[in-house]
Structures are given as structure tokens and as C-alpha cells.
Design an enzyme around this catalytic site. Structure first.
Site, PDB file in Angstrom:
ATOM      1  N   SER A 116      38.300  26.409  41.926  1.00  0.00           N
ATOM      2  CA  SER A 116      37.764  27.180  40.807  1.00  0.00           C
ATOM      3  C   SER A 116      37.169  28.505  41.280  1.00  0.00           C
ATOM      4  O   SER A 116      37.860  29.314  41.887  1.00  0.00           O
ATOM      5  CB  SER A 116      36.735  26.316  40.068  1.00  0.00           C
ATOM      6  OG  SER A 116      36.354  26.887  38.853  1.00  0.00           O
ATOM      7  N   HIS A 139      42.442  27.239  37.610  1.00  0.00           N
ATOM      8  CA  HIS A 139      42.491  26.856  36.201  1.00  0.00           C
ATOM      9  C   HIS A 139      41.787  27.905  35.359  1.00  0.00           C
ATOM     10  O   HIS A 139      41.025  28.734  35.891  1.00  0.00           O
ATOM     11  CB  HIS A 139      41.852  25.478  35.987  1.00  0.00           C
ATOM     12  CG  HIS A 139      40.437  25.389  36.450  1.00  0.00           C
ATOM     13  ND1 HIS A 139      39.388  25.998  35.783  1.00  0.00           N
ATOM     14  CD2 HIS A 139      39.873  24.773  37.512  1.00  0.00           C
ATOM     15  CE1 HIS A 139      38.261  25.754  36.408  1.00  0.00           C
ATOM     16  NE2 HIS A 139      38.521  25.023  37.472  1.00  0.00           N
TER      17      HIS A 139
END
Length: 228
Positions: A116, A139
Site C-alpha cells: 500500500s 490497490h
């Protein structure tokens, strides 16, 4: 008790406190180094305090350490070690911006995971390594808590994601198209949108410079410092 014993007795509690609070060792219990070693582990804690059972890295603890790398004439370079699940986006970006603006050589090493918002941190260094078994998860931006169902809210989230994408693209060899494709891919993760990249995948994509470990990262840092 000798003076040497007294000194060692005072050094050890200080070193233990640094490990507990900052996740870092300073001077390695008496070892003097020309480099600063900083680790980012667990979840990056930002403006909100996370539950006590979470393993966190508090970004306000790292900011003075990063400034010290730039200001301290005895420090020649920085090795950043990452094993993080991500965390607060603004806090992660703040740290990444600081690292990328350090004038001295910087090297990052991803072990375990650099997920992330850990990806901007990994690419913020002058040169990056990833362990072959490590992973990185790309993501879309997520949010938690109350969400106002208004177009301005979603527009802000899109702009925040664009900030992250822009940083990754400008500090790595990955293309914007590939980054956005990996972020929004379906079918790769069973319960989420995005892509899990293993060490080799991250290098092939251009996110990370090279597969390697501590030996390679330190060798690269020394080489960059010698060139500086």
C-alpha cells in the site's frame, strides 16, 4: 564498578528504548557507523492513534530522524528497511517526500512486505532493493470511518490516489499505465481490488531497482556515498 561498565549499563537501556519507540538501533550498542538505519514496520500511524494491539511506526517519530540524516555531518547516508502493511496515506507520503528530498545517498530494502503506502516509501530512496520472497500490494485508496455520500468526497479520494500514483511514477521506472492497471485489477486478490507483486514482479515492473538483501543494500549505499 568501572567507568566502562557504567557506560555500558547506561547505553543498553537507551538502545532498548530506541528499539521500542522508534524501531531503530543507534550505534548498535557501541558500534559507530557513518550511516543511519531506520525501519518502518507494521502499520504507519498518522493523525489517529491505532489500537494498542497493532504494531505501528509513528511518523512523528521518524521525521526528526530523517531531518538528522540531512543535518548531521557525521551521517553520510540512510538505509531504510521496510516491512509494512501500509497505513495512513498522508503520513506515508509525508515520510516519502522527506526521504526523496534528502541530499545524501539513500537506499531502501523491502523485506517481508512493502504494501500500500509502503510502495511510495520504497521508491523514495535513490536506489531500492526487495527480497525475493517479499511482496508489495498495489490497490486503490481506501478510507475508514464516516463517509459523506457526495461527489466532492469521491473527487477528493480520486485526487489523493493521483498524488500517490504521481509519486510512484516520478520516483521509479514504472509506467503510469502499468501502475494504474495493477491498482485496479480484479481477479488477482480474492477479496479486494489490486495486485500482489512478488519481489521479481516488482523489479520487472520497474518499481524496485533490484532483488537483494542487507548485504547488497549496504554495498550499494557505500558505493553511492563514495561517489557523492
Amino acid at each position: 564498578m568501572s567507568e566502562e561498565t557504567k557506560e555500558k549499563g547506561t547505553e543498553q537501556p537507551e538502545a532498548i528504548a530506541l528499539v521500542k519507540e522508534l524501531g531503530m538501533l543507534q550505534n548498535g550498542l557501541g558500534f559507530k557507523s557513518d550511516y543511519q538505519y531506520i525501519s518502518v514496520i507494521g502499520c504507519i500511524e498518522g493523525h489517529s492513534v491505532l489500537p494498542s494491539e497493532n504494531k505501528t511506526t509513528k511518523y512523528e517519530h521518524l521525521i526528526p530522524q530523517l531531518i538528522a540524516v540531512e543535518e548531521n555531518p557525521d551521517i553520510n547516508g540512510l538505509l531504510l528497511v521496510l516491512n509494512t502493511v501500509g497505513g495512513d496515506v498522508e503520513a506515508g507520503l509525508a515520510l516519502a517526500e522527506l526521504i526523496s528530498s534528502i541530499s545524501k545517498p539513500t537506499v531502501s530494502l523491502v523485506i517481508g512486505g512493502g504494501h500500500s503506502i509502503g510502495i511510495p516509501l520504497a521508491v523514495s530512496a535513490d536506489y531500492s532493493f526487495i527480497a525475493e520472497s517479499a511482496t508489495m500490494t498495489m490497490h486503490p485508496i481506501r478510507t475508514s470511518g464516516t463517509l459523506i455520500n457526495a461527489e466532492s468526497t469521491f473527487q477528493y479520494m480520486r485526487k489523493t490516489q493521483e498524488r500517490v500514483v504521481n509519486f510512484i511514477v516520478s520516483h521509479s521506472n514504472a509506467s503510469r499505465e502499468e501502475v494504474e492497471k495493477k491498482m485496479n485489477q480484479t481477479g488477482n486478490m480474492s477479496n479486494d481490488v489490486g495486485t500482489i507483486l512478488f519481489g521479481k514482479d516488482a523489479v520487472e515492473m520497474g518499481l524496485i531497482n533490484e532483488i537483494g538483501g542487507l548485504k547488497e543494500a549496504l554495498a550499494q549505499l557505500r558505493e553511492l556515498c563514495n561517489q557523492n
